[in-house]
Design a protein around this motif. Structure first.
Motif, short mmCIF file in Angstrom:
data_model
loop_
_atom_site.label_atom_id
_atom_site.label_comp_id
_atom_site.label_asym_id
_atom_site.label_seq_id
_atom_site.Cartn_x
_atom_site.Cartn_y
_atom_site.Cartn_z
N ASN A 89 2.46 -31.49 -48.54
CA ASN A 89 3.40 -31.25 -47.45
C ASN A 89 3.89 -29.81 -47.52
OD1 ASN A 89 3.40 -33.94 -46.51
ND2 ASN A 89 4.79 -34.52 -48.16
N TYR A 90 3.75 -29.08 -46.42
CA TYR A 90 4.23 -27.71 -46.35
C TYR A 90 5.70 -27.72 -45.95
CZ TYR A 90 -0.54 -25.94 -46.64
OH TYR A 90 -1.80 -25.64 -47.06
N HIS A 91 6.51 -26.97 -46.66
CA HIS A 91 7.92 -26.84 -46.31
C HIS A 91 8.18 -25.56 -45.53
CE1 HIS A 91 9.25 -30.32 -48.55
NE2 HIS A 91 8.37 -29.97 -49.47
N ARG A 92 7.32 -24.58 -45.72
CA ARG A 92 7.46 -23.32 -45.00
C ARG A 92 6.09 -22.64 -44.98
NH1 ARG A 92 11.97 -19.29 -46.85
NH2 ARG A 92 13.18 -20.88 -45.82
N VAL A 93 5.70 -22.13 -43.82
CA VAL A 93 4.48 -21.35 -43.68
C VAL A 93 4.87 -20.06 -42.98
CG1 VAL A 93 2.17 -21.23 -42.68
CG2 VAL A 93 3.01 -23.40 -43.55
N GLU A 94 4.89 -18.96 -43.71
CA GLU A 94 5.27 -17.67 -43.15
C GLU A 94 4.06 -16.79 -42.87
OE1 GLU A 94 8.22 -15.86 -45.63
OE2 GLU A 94 9.71 -17.40 -45.17
N SER A 95 2.90 -17.20 -43.34
CA SER A 95 1.69 -16.43 -43.08
C SER A 95 1.34 -16.53 -41.60
CB SER A 95 0.52 -16.98 -43.91
OG SER A 95 0.85 -16.94 -45.27
N LYS A 96 0.84 -15.42 -41.06
CA LYS A 96 0.47 -15.38 -39.66
C LYS A 96 -1.00 -15.76 -39.53
CE LYS A 96 4.34 -13.24 -38.43
NZ LYS A 96 5.39 -13.79 -37.72
N PHE A 97 -1.29 -16.61 -38.54
CA PHE A 97 -2.65 -17.05 -38.30
C PHE A 97 -2.98 -16.91 -36.83
CE2 PHE A 97 -1.27 -19.28 -42.08
CZ PHE A 97 -2.36 -19.08 -42.93
N GLY A 98 -4.26 -16.88 -36.53
CA GLY A 98 -4.72 -16.78 -35.16
C GLY A 98 -5.56 -15.54 -34.96
N SER A 99 -5.77 -15.18 -33.72
CA SER A 99 -6.61 -14.02 -33.41
C SER A 99 -5.74 -12.77 -33.28
CB SER A 99 -7.38 -14.26 -32.12
OG SER A 99 -6.49 -14.47 -31.05
N PHE A 100 -6.38 -11.62 -33.43
CA PHE A 100 -5.69 -10.35 -33.24
C PHE A 100 -6.65 -9.36 -32.61
CE2 PHE A 100 -7.80 -9.84 -37.28
CZ PHE A 100 -8.25 -8.53 -37.25
N ASN A 101 -6.08 -8.36 -31.97
CA ASN A 101 -6.86 -7.27 -31.37
C ASN A 101 -5.97 -6.04 -31.32
OD1 ASN A 101 -8.44 -5.53 -29.93
ND2 ASN A 101 -9.00 -7.00 -28.36
N ARG A 102 -6.39 -4.97 -31.99
CA ARG A 102 -5.66 -3.70 -31.96
C ARG A 102 -6.63 -2.64 -31.45
NH1 ARG A 102 -0.90 -3.25 -35.10
NH2 ARG A 102 -0.66 -1.52 -33.68
N SER A 103 -6.18 -1.78 -30.56
CA SER A 103 -7.02 -0.71 -30.01
C SER A 103 -6.27 0.61 -30.04
CB SER A 103 -7.43 -1.02 -28.57
OG SER A 103 -8.26 -2.14 -28.53
N PHE A 104 -7.01 1.69 -30.32
CA PHE A 104 -6.42 3.02 -30.40
C PHE A 104 -7.37 4.01 -29.76
CE2 PHE A 104 -5.33 0.46 -34.08
CZ PHE A 104 -3.95 0.46 -34.01
N GLN A 105 -6.82 4.87 -28.90
CA GLN A 105 -7.61 5.94 -28.30
C GLN A 105 -7.68 7.09 -29.29
OE1 GLN A 105 -9.21 5.66 -25.31
NE2 GLN A 105 -10.23 7.55 -25.90
N LEU A 106 -8.89 7.48 -29.67
CA LEU A 106 -9.08 8.56 -30.62
C LEU A 106 -9.28 9.88 -29.88
CD1 LEU A 106 -11.49 6.71 -33.07
CD2 LEU A 106 -9.04 7.10 -33.35
N PRO A 107 -8.97 10.99 -30.52
CA PRO A 107 -9.14 12.29 -29.86
C PRO A 107 -10.62 12.65 -29.69
CG PRO A 107 -8.37 12.57 -32.10
CD PRO A 107 -8.35 11.11 -31.84
#
Length: 142
Positions: A89-107
């Protein structure tokens, strides 16, 4: 089981701007509902290259995608929640789960052929060299 008021660790509201507190509150609440998370990213620059570090603990490198298209660096993937074990039984789950997407424009000064990515100890490190003709030169004055 007694209920204990939860206070987030390492959060000092007195040292933050009000707008930062609001941004954090709304971004976290939106991410919670979309089964996604936003990993921390550090971007730095030296004379010869750009360095991007992404915190992705607990992920396999096969679950991470790095793309460069028209000068836009995109990092995406998915961290899956482990299957629950029988009798656990979990009493607390603080880890983040799921999908992610980060994008950055480079010079424009990057050398697209030089991009390298390494994943080690939960950190994705990406290095992108600058093109030699775009590297800043120090001009000596006579």
């Amino acid at each position: 089981m007694a209920l204990i008021k939860y206070s987030r660790p390492n959060v000092d509201l007195h040292s933050k701007n009000f707008s930062d507190v609001l941004d954090e509150f709304f971004n976290e609440s939106l991410n919670y509902h979309r089964d996604s998370f936003m990993p921390s990213v550090d971007i730095s620059e030296t004379e010869t290259e750009f360095e991007v570090s992404v915190a992705l603990p607990g992920m396999n490198k096969e679950d991470i995608n790095v793309d460069l298209d028209n000068g836009r660096l995109s990092i995406s993937g998915e961290r899956k929640l482990e299957q629950e074990e029988e009798g656990k039984n979990y009493h607390r789950v603080e880890s983040k789960f799921g999908s992610f997407n980060r994008s950055f424009q480079l010079p424009d000064s990057i050398d697209e052929e030089s991009i390298e990515a390494k994943y080690e100890n939960g950190i994705l490190n990406i290095t992108i060299a600058k093109r030699e003709e775009k590297v800043k030169k120090q001009i000596k004055i006579n």
